[in-house]
Write an enzyme that holds these catalytic residues in place. Structure first.
Site, PDB file in Angstrom:
ATOM      1  N   VAL A  57      13.398  -3.514  28.997  1.00  0.00           N
ATOM      2  CA  VAL A  57      12.658  -4.622  29.615  1.00  0.00           C
ATOM      3  C   VAL A  57      11.390  -4.977  28.849  1.00  0.00           C
ATOM      4  O   VAL A  57      10.807  -6.034  29.079  1.00  0.00           O
ATOM      5  CB  VAL A  57      12.305  -4.313  31.085  1.00  0.00           C
ATOM      6  CG1 VAL A  57      13.562  -4.226  31.935  1.00  0.00           C
ATOM      7  CG2 VAL A  57      11.454  -3.064  31.207  1.00  0.00           C
ATOM      8  N   TYR A 148      -0.546   5.293  32.853  1.00  0.00           N
ATOM      9  CA  TYR A 148       0.347   4.959  33.974  1.00  0.00           C
ATOM     10  C   TYR A 148      -0.423   4.230  35.071  1.00  0.00           C
ATOM     11  O   TYR A 148       0.020   3.186  35.570  1.00  0.00           O
ATOM     12  CB  TYR A 148       0.980   6.236  34.520  1.00  0.00           C
ATOM     13  CG  TYR A 148       1.854   6.034  35.731  1.00  0.00           C
ATOM     14  CD1 TYR A 148       3.154   5.561  35.597  1.00  0.00           C
ATOM     15  CD2 TYR A 148       1.391   6.327  37.016  1.00  0.00           C
ATOM     16  CE1 TYR A 148       3.966   5.383  36.713  1.00  0.00           C
ATOM     17  CE2 TYR A 148       2.195   6.158  38.124  1.00  0.00           C
ATOM     18  CZ  TYR A 148       3.484   5.683  37.971  1.00  0.00           C
ATOM     19  OH  TYR A 148       4.279   5.501  39.072  1.00  0.00           O
ATOM     20  N   LYS A 152       0.204   0.351  36.313  1.00  0.00           N
ATOM     21  CA  LYS A 152       0.536   0.018  37.696  1.00  0.00           C
ATOM     22  C   LYS A 152      -0.543  -0.869  38.317  1.00  0.00           C
ATOM     23  O   LYS A 152      -0.249  -1.789  39.093  1.00  0.00           O
ATOM     24  CB  LYS A 152       0.711   1.302  38.517  1.00  0.00           C
ATOM     25  CG  LYS A 152       1.957   2.098  38.167  1.00  0.00           C
ATOM     26  CD  LYS A 152       3.236   1.308  38.356  1.00  0.00           C
ATOM     27  CE  LYS A 152       4.468   2.187  38.329  1.00  0.00           C
ATOM     28  NZ  LYS A 152       5.733   1.404  38.435  1.00  0.00           N
TER      29      LYS A 152
END
Length: 239
Positions: A57, A148, A152
């Site tokens: 992706v 991370y 997010k």
């Protein structure tokens, strides 16, 4: 595979990334249970969607080719769930530039690439829904996973910007921010599985991926006039 119909009307078609396991797989199952045609993509082969493909992706050209195939075989997507992702627990000083870019490329870039490939048809139709899977850490922060948490958190910003931009078109954009979820991403022997940690959760247990899937499917349905919102099925981790 030919395009499906539901009572003479074109079937609802959803694209789900990260579809081979965990939350993504649970969402594939729930959406199909609710009558959607589902196209799943993942870096791993296999899956339970009506159409499955191996797609990175973070690669915009690969995502565009995948969406073109979905449109040709199932129909134009009316829902997008960006669930592809991974986690690394590394202190900030040990996160290489390449690791930081890759984390952002998969989480934030994945949502951007899926949106760019599917949004024009949704705008033309005057309806559609896009849902990003973030994390409670996007709200609370967290140590030893700065790339991370950053990725997010960036999903929240992109979702809110898209929601404001697309509100006049009828396309709804929201975030699901789960708490610690009972998937393989939370490995055995880590703090997330420790009974002492679980006892700190108001519900005393990890969230089940099926519970996340129910929330995501509701947001993809377009009911409730929700857009630009963060919905948190998180076992009470964030109240």
């Amino acid at each position: 595979m030919s395009m499906g119909t539901d009572g003479g009307k074109p079937a609802k078609v959803a694209v789900v990334s990260g579809a081979a396991a965990g939350i993504g797989l649970a969402c594939v199952r729930e959406l199909r249970r609710q009558g959607w045609l589902v196209a799943g993509c993942d870096l791993r082969a296999g899956g339970e969607a009506d159409l499955d493909a191996v797609v990175d992706v973070a690669d915009p050209a690969a995502v565009a080719r995948f969406v073109a195939r979905v449109t040709a075989e199932l129909g134009s997507p009316t829902g997008v769930l960006s669930a592809a992702g991974y986690v690394e627990e590394i202190p900030l000083a040990e996160i290489s530039p390449a690791a930081f870019r890759r984390m952002l490329g998969v989480h934030l870039g994945g949502l951007h690439n899926l949106t760019r490939a599917t949004l024009p048809a949704m705008v033309d139709r005057g309806a559609g829904a896009i849902v990003a899977v973030a994390s409670e850490l996007a709200i609370t922060g967290g140590e030893d996973a700065a790339h991370y948490v950053t990725a997010k958190g960036a999903l929240l910003g992109l979702t809110r910007a898209l929601a404001a931009e697309q509100a006049p078109t009828g396309v709804l954009v929201n975030v699901v921010a789960p708490g610690p979820t009972d998937t393989a991403m939370l490995a055995a022997g880590t703090i997330w599985r420790d009974p002492t940690y679980l006892a700190t959760l108001p519900t005393g247990a990890l969230v089940r991926p099926e519970e996340i899937a129910i929330t995501a499917a509701f947001l993809l349905s377009g009911r409730g006039a929700l857009t630009g919102q963060v919905v948190s099925p998180n076992a009470g981790t964030v109240i």
